[in-house]
Scaffold this active site. Structure first.
Site, PDB file in Angstrom:
ATOM      1  N   ASP A 201      -1.682 -10.288  -0.101  1.00 42.48           N
ATOM      2  CA  ASP A 201      -3.091 -10.380  -0.139  1.00 42.48           C
ATOM      3  C   ASP A 201      -3.512  -9.950  -1.567  1.00 42.48           C
ATOM      4  OD1 ASP A 201      -5.670 -11.239   0.568  1.00 42.48           O
ATOM      5  OD2 ASP A 201      -6.144  -9.239   1.288  1.00 42.48           O
ATOM      6  N   ASN A 206      -7.854  -5.942  -4.843  1.00 42.52           N
ATOM      7  CA  ASN A 206      -6.803  -5.451  -4.287  1.00 42.52           C
ATOM      8  C   ASN A 206      -5.729  -4.766  -5.625  1.00 42.52           C
ATOM      9  OD1 ASN A 206      -7.329  -5.030  -1.545  1.00 42.52           O
ATOM     10  ND2 ASN A 206      -5.987  -7.031  -1.227  1.00 42.52           N
ATOM     11  N   ASP A 217      -3.581  -1.475  -0.634  1.00 43.16           N
ATOM     12  CA  ASP A 217      -3.627  -2.142   0.605  1.00 43.16           C
ATOM     13  C   ASP A 217      -2.534  -3.321   0.736  1.00 43.16           C
ATOM     14  OD1 ASP A 217      -4.597  -3.262   2.882  1.00 43.16           O
ATOM     15  OD2 ASP A 217      -6.405  -4.162   2.148  1.00 43.16           O
TER      16      ASP A 217
END
Length: 328
Positions: A201, A206, A217
């Protein structure tokens, strides 16, 4: 596990403080909630003025074995001097339990927002992603999933069909657009793409910046093609995206070879994320945090726009993929 626990309604401040105290951490100030819908994440300072982040995992989402793989991957990256937020150990455990919740404690990694349109910063990120993937290819996750059409397209399609949130008069057109999008993606999804462990992701939110990138994360870490960690960093028109991707890849290939055939997966992966993300919100609708943060899901205009977005993405999928300079 009760529904209240699944939706964090039983995760009270005293529960958090008790969980941390049981690990020898005394909170002096903070418990400031950070932006996270899937889990509950808080920043705080202990009595020695050290700053931490605690993450309480959403019950029933990942198994303990799957979370353990996330933590092991983060530790492996940190051991190889990748600037990643890796969970701290308490009595040799990173995954902790309290009152039915699993949680982990991380060092607080302060930084400013990563500037996605800054080519110098993008070059740094590309270099570190090459190093992350160099490590990620050493083995595959055995417990965490692999990116593919079933999880990202077919299962969400079933969620859409069963959902009462989609207005009845608009549901048929929306499902037709979903089916058309799935049909456009499937011929483009390779059966032999090289898979490796990914951040999963890797969007600009992030990545923090402090004299270089800081990655946070790994909650969505999974197996997949390398380009999954690259395409969400692209923005702007087609020419701007080409320049950005060339910048990333030039730095990336200092450490890890990139298969240029994966460029054809950028738009299929974008389509899969569109479908998966919407189904994720619907799946979480019983969590009180979701109706408040996504009120537009109840609006008919949203579903008309979403139908149009899916149809537009079908057109994009039928166009030639992004083209780089001949060196790639």
């Amino acid at each position: 596990m009760t529904d209240n626990a699944f939706n964090f309604q039983t995760l009270h401040p005293d529960t958090i403080l008790d969980a941390l105290f049981a690990q020898g951490i005394r909170v002096d100030s903070g418990l400031t909630p950070l932006n996270s819908y899937e889990n509950r994440v808080y920043q705080f300072q202990d009595e020695d003025r050290r700053r931490y982040v605690v993450k309480f995992y959403r019950p029933q989402r990942w198994t303990t074995q799957q979370i353990a793989e996330e933590h092991q991957f983060a530790a492996e990256l940190a051991e190889n001097e990748i600037p990643i937020a890796a969970p701290l150990r308490f009595n040799n455990d990173t995954l902790l339990c309290h009152d039915g919740f699993t949680f982990a404690v991380f060092p607080s990694m302060g930084g400013r927002q990563f500037e996605v349109d800054n080519l110098d910063q993008l070059e740094w990120v590309g270099r570190y992603l090459g190093r992350i993937h160099q490590i990620g290819q050493r083995c595959l996750f055995t417990q965490r999933p692999t990116i593919g059409p079933d999880e990202y397209l077919h299962q969400p399609r079933a969620v859409f069909e069963q959902s009462a949130l989609i207005p009845g008069p608009l549901k048929s057109a929306f499902l037709q657009a979903t089916d058309a999008l799935i049909a456009a993606v499937m011929p483009l999804w390779p059966g032999d793409a090289a898979m490796l462990r990914l951040h999963g992701d890797c969007h600009p939110g992030n990545i923090l910046w402090r004299d270089g990138p800081l990655f946070v994360d790994l909650d969505d870490a999974r197996n997949g093609p390398a380009v999954q960690d690259l395409w969400m960093l692209l923005s702007g028109d087609r020419n701007e995206q080409r320049i950005q991707l060339e910048t990333i890849l030039e730095a990336y290939e200092e450490f890890q070879r990139f298969d240029p055939r994966e460029i054809t997966l950028i738009e299929p992966l974008r389509a899969m994320r569109l479908v998966y993300y919407l189904a994720w919100i619907i799946r979480r609708w019983d969590d009180p945090a979701f109706p408040g943060n996504f009120p537009w899901l109840r609006e008919e205009d949203f579903w008309r726009r979403q139908t149009a977005t899916f149809n537009e993405q079908v057109k994009v999928l039928n166009e030639p993929p992004l083209q780089l300079m001949p060196m790639y």
